[in-house]
Scaffold this motif. Structure first.
Motif, PDB file in Angstrom:
ATOM      1  N   LEU A  96       0.830  -1.202   0.000  1.00 10.64           N
ATOM      2  CA  LEU A  96       0.000   0.000   0.000  1.00 10.64           C
ATOM      3  C   LEU A  96       0.868   1.257   0.000  1.00 10.64           C
ATOM      4  CD1 LEU A  96      -2.805   1.293   0.168  1.00 10.64           C
ATOM      5  CD2 LEU A  96      -2.598   1.180   2.653  1.00 10.64           C
ATOM      6  N   GLU A  97       1.892   1.290   0.835  1.00  5.19           N
ATOM      7  CA  GLU A  97       2.767   2.459   0.897  1.00  5.19           C
ATOM      8  C   GLU A  97       3.529   2.640  -0.419  1.00  5.19           C
ATOM      9  OE1 GLU A  97       5.896   4.277   4.123  1.00  5.19           O
ATOM     10  OE2 GLU A  97       4.606   2.614   4.710  1.00  5.19           O
ATOM     11  N   VAL A 100       1.127   4.144  -2.945  1.00  5.95           N
ATOM     12  CA  VAL A 100       0.917   5.580  -2.708  1.00  5.95           C
ATOM     13  C   VAL A 100       2.129   6.379  -3.188  1.00  5.95           C
ATOM     14  CG1 VAL A 100       0.682   7.325  -0.894  1.00  5.95           C
ATOM     15  CG2 VAL A 100      -0.736   5.276  -0.844  1.00  5.95           C
ATOM     16  N   LEU A 156       2.085   6.421  -7.020  1.00  9.08           N
ATOM     17  CA  LEU A 156       1.069   7.342  -7.516  1.00  9.08           C
ATOM     18  C   LEU A 156       1.520   8.789  -7.334  1.00  9.08           C
ATOM     19  CD1 LEU A 156      -1.778   7.760  -8.665  1.00  9.08           C
ATOM     20  CD2 LEU A 156      -2.619   7.735  -6.313  1.00  9.08           C
ATOM     21  N   THR A 157       2.139   9.074  -6.196  1.00  4.87           N
ATOM     22  CA  THR A 157       2.645  10.426  -5.952  1.00  4.87           C
ATOM     23  C   THR A 157       3.724  10.798  -6.970  1.00  4.87           C
ATOM     24  OG1 THR A 157       2.156  10.184  -3.599  1.00  4.87           O
ATOM     25  CG2 THR A 157       3.698  11.923  -4.218  1.00  4.87           C
TER      26      THR A 157
END
Length: 193
Positions: free
Chosen positions: A141-142, A145, A148-149
Motif C-alpha cells: 500500500l505504501e 501511494v 502514484l505520488t
C-alpha cells in the motif's frame, strides 16, 4: 466513412485550413507531446518508484527481526487518549543477541508494565534498536501511494512545462497582433484619442 470524418474532426488543428497559423500547428504538437509524456513518463515514474519502494521495504523486513527483551524498569500507567492510540515510552530493556551475549539499552515499550515483563523489540542486523518494518500488505500500500505520488508529480512537471510553452506562444501571438495592428490601424482613418 463517418469514422474517418470523426478522426479528421478530432485532429482539426492538424488539417489543412486557410486560417491556420504556424503557431497553431506548434501548439497542437506541444499539446500532443505533453499528453504523451504525461501518459508514458508518468506511468514509468510511478512503476519505477513503486518497485524501488517495495524493494526497500522487503530489505527492511529481511534485515530486521523481533527479539524478546526483559523490561528493567517500571513504566508509568497509560494515560487515557481518545481513539485508542498506543502510549509508548522509552524504558531500559535487556535482550540477548544472536550470538548469546546480553545487551541493555533504551527502547520504546507500552506504558503500564512492571519491571521483569517481557516485551518485543526490533533490532537490525547489527543489533541496534529499530522500528518494526511494515508488513507486506502495508509495504504494498505504501509503495502504491509513493508510486502514484511520483506519477502525479511527473505529470505536474510535464503539464507545467507545456503550459509555459503555450504561454510563450500566446505572448508571441499577442505581440504579433500588436505589430500588425500598428501597421494597419493608422490606415483605417481617424483615431478616437
Amino acid at each position: 466513412m463517418s469514422g474517418n470524418r470523426r478522426g479528421r474532426k478530432r485532429l482539426w488543428r492538424m488539417r489543412s485550413n486557410p486560417l491556420r497559423r504556424h503557431d497553431d500547428v506548434v501548439e497542437a504538437w506541444i499539446v500532443l507531446v505533453v499528453w504523451a509524456v504525461i501518459a508514458v513518463g508518468g506511468a514509468l515514474a510511478g512503476l519505477v518508484t513503486f518497485h524501488a519502494a517495495d524493494e526497500v521495504f522487503a530489505a527492511q523486513r529481511a534485515q530486521r527481526r523481533s527479539v524478546q527483551a526483559v523490561l528493567l524498569t517500571d513504566t508509568p500507567p497509560a494515560s487515557s487518549t481518545p481513539g485508542g492510540a498506543r502510549d509508548l515510552i522509552k524504558a531500559k530493556v535487556r535482550w540477548a543477541t544472536a550470538d548469546g551475549t546480553s545487551r541493555t539499552g533504551s527502547a520504546l515499550v507500552d506504558t503500564g508494565q512492571k519491571a521483569g515483563s517481557e516485551v518485543v523489540v526490533w533490532v537490525d542486523s547489527a543489533g541496534n534498536f529499530t522500528i518494526e518494518p511494515p508488513s507486506s500488505k502495508e509495504a504494498t500500500l505504501e509503495s502504491a501511494v509513493l508510486g502514484l505520488t511520483a506519477a502525479l508529480a511527473f505529470a505536474g512537471v510535464a503539464f507545467g512545462a507545456g503550459a509555459v510553452a503555450r504561454y510563450r506562444l500566446d505572448r508571441r501571438r499577442i505581440d504579433s497582433w500588436g505589430t500588425e495592428w500598428n501597421l494597419v490601424g493608422p490606415s483605417w482613418g481617424r483615431k478616437t484619442s
